[in-house]
Design an enzyme around this catalytic site. Structure first.
Site, mmCIF file in Angstrom:
data_model
loop_
_atom_site.group_PDB
_atom_site.id
_atom_site.type_symbol
_atom_site.label_atom_id
_atom_site.label_comp_id
_atom_site.label_asym_id
_atom_site.label_seq_id
_atom_site.Cartn_x
_atom_site.Cartn_y
_atom_site.Cartn_z
ATOM 1 N N SER A 96 -9.647 1.228 3.071
ATOM 2 C CA SER A 96 -8.784 2.049 2.252
ATOM 3 C C SER A 96 -7.685 1.267 1.546
ATOM 4 O O SER A 96 -7.063 1.801 0.635
ATOM 5 C CB SER A 96 -8.155 3.159 3.099
ATOM 6 O OG SER A 96 -7.250 2.625 4.056
ATOM 7 N N SER A 127 -10.083 -1.166 7.112
ATOM 8 C CA SER A 127 -9.376 -0.944 5.844
ATOM 9 C C SER A 127 -8.649 -2.140 5.256
ATOM 10 O O SER A 127 -8.199 -2.082 4.109
ATOM 11 C CB SER A 127 -8.395 0.224 5.967
ATOM 12 O OG SER A 127 -9.087 1.437 5.874
ATOM 13 N N LYS A 169 0.848 -1.200 0.000
ATOM 14 C CA LYS A 169 0.000 0.000 0.000
ATOM 15 C C LYS A 169 0.884 1.250 0.000
ATOM 16 O O LYS A 169 1.933 1.273 0.654
ATOM 17 C CB LYS A 169 -0.886 -0.052 1.260
ATOM 18 C CG LYS A 169 -1.975 1.005 1.357
ATOM 19 C CD LYS A 169 -2.844 0.738 2.594
ATOM 20 C CE LYS A 169 -3.927 1.765 2.809
ATOM 21 N NZ LYS A 169 -4.750 1.469 4.002
#
Ligand SMILES: *[C@@H]1O[C@H](CO)[C@@H](O)[C@H](O)[C@H]1NC(C)=O
Ligand SMILES: *[C@@H]1O[C@H](CO)[C@@H](O)[C@H](O)[C@H]1NC(C)=O
Length: 516
Positions: free
Chosen positions: A195, A219, A115
């Site tokens: 996310s 997330s 990420k």
């Protein structure tokens, strides 16, 4: 290499796995014996292919590059490619050839996507998806990246995310960020959830072997659930947050998003443990089992486990009777595999937790403090504080589509002052966790609670508790998962449960090919 370049990779890979299957099906792990396609190969499958000289890390990286080239313009799961990935692959191939001790590590030569809030001290940017951090220079690799590199994993690139891990604006859609645009769920071509959207999209669509995401509240679990992959949300502090663009150190946790429980367990055992740059890892190191997490990948892992069923979380199904029935079937499977289901449980103070604002209050304070600390620690950066980020967003409305999505969460955080309200909110959450979830687990002697994606995320988030999500079905083509959550440090049990469920059901299917 028995593989003609002209054939193209996917055909070529099918051939070599067919050969692999034919020559030694009795010796192979069940995943291959059952006819796994290369697209869905696990770390164990890939290592076996390496050992048999049927595959190199270079070919693997080139395969993923091709997958990304074809599908990423549509899916937008990948934000940047690591220009050094092929060189890292060549190094891994040489080490394996030379039988270097380093090549014995399970993740050696395996490409992983991380990420974009996880710092890499290399040619890539670390920006949490925002133009405000483009050109910033990080002081060092994030703690989890140091561990991945030591294990010989290849950092394939950066995954897209909801910008600032969705702590910019409540209005911003999941999976959207200024730099990468809108990420797409490869199954529905719609909401990927966030996310850690890009991490889940990318492993789901076979753009990478493995990925890392991060969770503050939902997330990892939500995008894994939406994109039909496995996510582990570790106990807070089990994995280092040093070098990760933060929301709050009290809740942030870094974990694997992969296609299988075994892959996720292997990534978790690589990244868990003490990092001097994140003090919470010292206290949580008591939870790291000697010998790692792979030992808990047991087919009979459900035997004797006590699983709590809290029916109020199942109300998220609404009138989706298919999902409801599927879950009832799964509960039956869990029982058949030896679990004891303790049904119709309630969390005593759930109504109070539903109404409680302490999580929002505390995070607003903590975001400002921790983001400012992260930005101050950078070697160079266009922005040095939350105030600078807000000013940047104001100055570049078009660049970041400010008019559409605003920055309300950042503005609220910037206004926080002092510590009294923060302290009260944190104490409040600890109290609610203690007399709520912890009490439920302890009085019923539960190993885990089993739930669909729901408000349960938030209970896990507030208490820093771990969970694992596993693909559980498809409702009109849209994936959904099943979540097993437990007390701090219960990852060994959760992995046993999740693996045993996964092996009993094998629900995950790859999405259709998505290209322009
Ligand atoms: C990092 O950002 C700079 C500035 O936009 C860009 O030129 C560079 O290509 C980026 N790095 C990678 C690896 O994409
Ligand atoms: C569920 O209810 C909503 C309205 O509340 C309706 O639009 C939808 O069609 C219903 N779905 C099913 C599967 O009955």
């Amino acid at each position: 290499m028995a593989c003609n370049k002209l054939l193209g990779f996917s055909f070529c890979f099918h051939i070599l796995f067919l050969i692999l299957l034919l020559i030694s099906s009795s010796l192979l792990p069940t995943t291959i014996a059952k006819g796994f396609s290369i697209q869905e190969a696990t770390v164990y499958d890939l290592q076996l292919a390496f050992q048999r000289n049927l595959l190199t890390s270079r070919q693997l990286v080139e395969f993923y590059h091709k997958q990304i080239q074809t599908q990423n313009p549509v899916l937008r799961g990948v934000l940047e490619l690591n220009p050094d990935a092929l060189a890292q692959a060549d190094k891994a191939d040489q080490e394996r050839k030379a039988k270097a001790p380093s090549s014995l590590s399970t993740l050696h030569g395996i490409p992983i996507l991380v990420k974009d809030n996880i710092a890499t001290k290399d040619k890539m940017n670390t920006t949490a998806g925002s133009f405000a951090l483009l050109g910033s220079v990080v002081p060092r690799d994030a703690g989890v990246i140091t561990r991945l590199r030591k294990a010989g994993a290849i950092i394939l690139g950066k995954a897209t995310l909801s910008e600032w891990s969705h702590y910019r604006s409540n209005d911003a859609p999941s999976g959207w960020n200024g730099r990468g645009g809108q990420g797409k769920n490869p199954y529905t071509m719609d909401d990927p959830c966030g996310s850690s959207s890009g991490s889940a999209i990318s492993v789901a669509a076979n753009l990478a072997a493995l990925s890392l995401g991060s969770e503050t509240d939902g997330s990892i679990l939500c995008p894994s659930d939406y994109n039909s992959v496995v996510g582990i949300k570790p106990t807070v502090g089990l994995t280092s947050r040093a070098g990760v663009v933060p929301i709050t150190p009290r809740q942030d946790t870094i974990g694997p998003i992969c296609r299988t429980v075994s892959d996720a367990a292997l990534v978790l055992e690589t990244i868990a443990g003490i990092d001097i740059n994140d003090k919470a890892t010292i206290k949580a190191s008591k939870y790291v089992p000697r010998g790692g997490y792979a030992q808990f990948l047991k087919k009979d892992g459900l035997r004797g486990k006590r699983l709590g069923v809290v029916r109020i979380f199942y109300s998220v199904f609404g009138n989706d009777t298919f999902k409801r029935d599927t879950f009832e079937m799964h509960l039956k499977t869990l029982r058949q595999k030896g679990a004891v289901l303790v049904d119709n449980l309630a969390i005593d103070n759930l109504q109070e937790i539903f109404k409680d604002q302490s999580e929002n209050i505390a995070i607003a304070y903590e975001f400002k403090l921790s983001l400012n600390a992260y930005l101050r620690d950078l070697v160079a950066s266009p922005v040095r504080s939350l105030a600078d980020v807000i000013a940047f967003n104001n100055k570049h409305p078009k660049l970041e589509k400010l008019k559409e999505y605003g920055q309300d969460l950042m503005l609220i955080a910037q206004k926080t002052k002092g510590v009294r309200e923060l302290r009260e909110a944190v104490l409040d959450m600890a109290r609610l966790s203690h007399i709520g979830f912890e009490k439920l687990m302890i009085t019923n002697k539960l190993d885990a609670v089993v739930v669909p994606l729901s408000f349960f995320n938030s209970i896990l988030a507030r208490g820093g508790y771990p969970a694992v999500t596993v693909p559980a079905g498809y409702s009109k083509g849209a994936p959904f998962g099943i979540i097993f959550g437990g007390l701090k440090g219960s990852e060994p049990k959760l992995i046993e449960i999740a693996y045993s469920f996964e092996q009993a059901t094998m629900i995950r299917k790859p999405p259709p090919l998505r290209k322009l």
